[in-house]
Design a protein around this motif. Sequence first.
Motif, PDB file in Angstrom:
ATOM      1  N   PHE A  25       0.830  -1.202   0.000  1.00  0.00           N
ATOM      2  CA  PHE A  25       0.000   0.000   0.000  1.00  0.00           C
ATOM      3  C   PHE A  25       0.867   1.256   0.000  1.00  0.00           C
ATOM      4  O   PHE A  25       0.614   2.191  -0.759  1.00  0.00           O
ATOM      5  CB  PHE A  25      -0.938   0.006   1.216  1.00  0.00           C
ATOM      6  N   MET A  26       1.895   1.261   0.832  1.00  0.00           N
ATOM      7  CA  MET A  26       2.737   2.448   0.922  1.00  0.00           C
ATOM      8  C   MET A  26       3.529   2.670  -0.364  1.00  0.00           C
ATOM      9  O   MET A  26       3.660   3.804  -0.827  1.00  0.00           O
ATOM     10  CB  MET A  26       3.645   2.359   2.147  1.00  0.00           C
ATOM     11  N   VAL A  27       4.059   1.601  -0.938  1.00  0.00           N
ATOM     12  CA  VAL A  27       4.809   1.714  -2.195  1.00  0.00           C
ATOM     13  C   VAL A  27       3.904   2.233  -3.312  1.00  0.00           C
ATOM     14  O   VAL A  27       4.246   3.194  -4.011  1.00  0.00           O
ATOM     15  CB  VAL A  27       5.438   0.350  -2.578  1.00  0.00           C
ATOM     16  N   TYR A  38      12.955   5.657  -6.912  1.00  0.00           N
ATOM     17  CA  TYR A  38      13.972   4.647  -6.669  1.00  0.00           C
ATOM     18  C   TYR A  38      13.582   3.839  -5.431  1.00  0.00           C
ATOM     19  O   TYR A  38      12.845   4.319  -4.573  1.00  0.00           O
ATOM     20  CB  TYR A  38      15.344   5.284  -6.371  1.00  0.00           C
ATOM     21  N   ASN A  39      14.122   2.645  -5.325  1.00  0.00           N
ATOM     22  CA  ASN A  39      13.922   1.786  -4.155  1.00  0.00           C
ATOM     23  C   ASN A  39      14.223   2.550  -2.868  1.00  0.00           C
ATOM     24  O   ASN A  39      13.426   2.556  -1.932  1.00  0.00           O
ATOM     25  CB  ASN A  39      14.814   0.549  -4.297  1.00  0.00           C
ATOM     26  N   ASN A  40      15.386   3.214  -2.814  1.00  0.00           N
ATOM     27  CA  ASN A  40      15.775   3.901  -1.568  1.00  0.00           C
ATOM     28  C   ASN A  40      14.880   5.100  -1.262  1.00  0.00           C
ATOM     29  O   ASN A  40      14.681   5.445  -0.108  1.00  0.00           O
ATOM     30  CB  ASN A  40      17.249   4.287  -1.584  1.00  0.00           C
ATOM     31  N   GLN A  41      14.291   5.724  -2.283  1.00  0.00           N
ATOM     32  CA  GLN A  41      13.347   6.812  -2.028  1.00  0.00           C
ATOM     33  C   GLN A  41      12.084   6.272  -1.355  1.00  0.00           C
ATOM     34  O   GLN A  41      11.544   6.907  -0.441  1.00  0.00           O
ATOM     35  CB  GLN A  41      12.966   7.510  -3.336  1.00  0.00           C
ATOM     36  N   MET A  42      11.641   5.115  -1.813  1.00  0.00           N
ATOM     37  CA  MET A  42      10.448   4.517  -1.209  1.00  0.00           C
ATOM     38  C   MET A  42      10.732   4.086   0.226  1.00  0.00           C
ATOM     39  O   MET A  42       9.889   4.248   1.108  1.00  0.00           O
ATOM     40  CB  MET A  42       9.950   3.351  -2.065  1.00  0.00           C
ATOM     41  N   GLU A  43      11.929   3.557   0.460  1.00  0.00           N
ATOM     42  CA  GLU A  43      12.316   3.172   1.820  1.00  0.00           C
ATOM     43  C   GLU A  43      12.317   4.393   2.741  1.00  0.00           C
ATOM     44  O   GLU A  43      11.807   4.343   3.863  1.00  0.00           O
ATOM     45  CB  GLU A  43      13.698   2.513   1.797  1.00  0.00           C
ATOM     46  N   GLN A  44      12.855   5.505   2.261  1.00  0.00           N
ATOM     47  CA  GLN A  44      12.872   6.736   3.057  1.00  0.00           C
ATOM     48  C   GLN A  44      11.456   7.267   3.296  1.00  0.00           C
ATOM     49  O   GLN A  44      11.146   7.763   4.373  1.00  0.00           O
ATOM     50  CB  GLN A  44      13.733   7.803   2.356  1.00  0.00           C
TER      51      GLN A  44
END
Length: 128
Positions: A25-27, A38-44
Amino acid sequence: MRNTNPEEKLETLGSVVKVQQVIDFMVLGVLQQQGKQYNNQMEQFILRKLEGTGVNNAYLTTRLQFLFDNGHVNRWWDTDKRFNRYYSITDSGITYFLQMQHELPGRVEKALKVYHQFDAYIREFDSH
């Protein structure tokens, strides 16, 4: 002594709210709101929204693979840098997101209730 009046199981704990649903849901939400990421932007993003509670990087990668395999996101490499992979949401991803948007509030409400009940049970041991 045999229980002649057993409680009815309405749900299992594992089905209340799953971590994978939260991540998906968050992604998909951030991809809808902010476009390709980017992957790391979504993680942040997850860290910011959940005030420092994050997701294991390998698990996030697994969920992104699931979303890709099921046609919910597109992905591509940024130039030839193999560690910079962009993601974007697809029409199927929007449909999946809307389905979760409809289902998750009730699940979260149920999870909060279950955790509140569990917290009350833990507190029964405070006076012992």
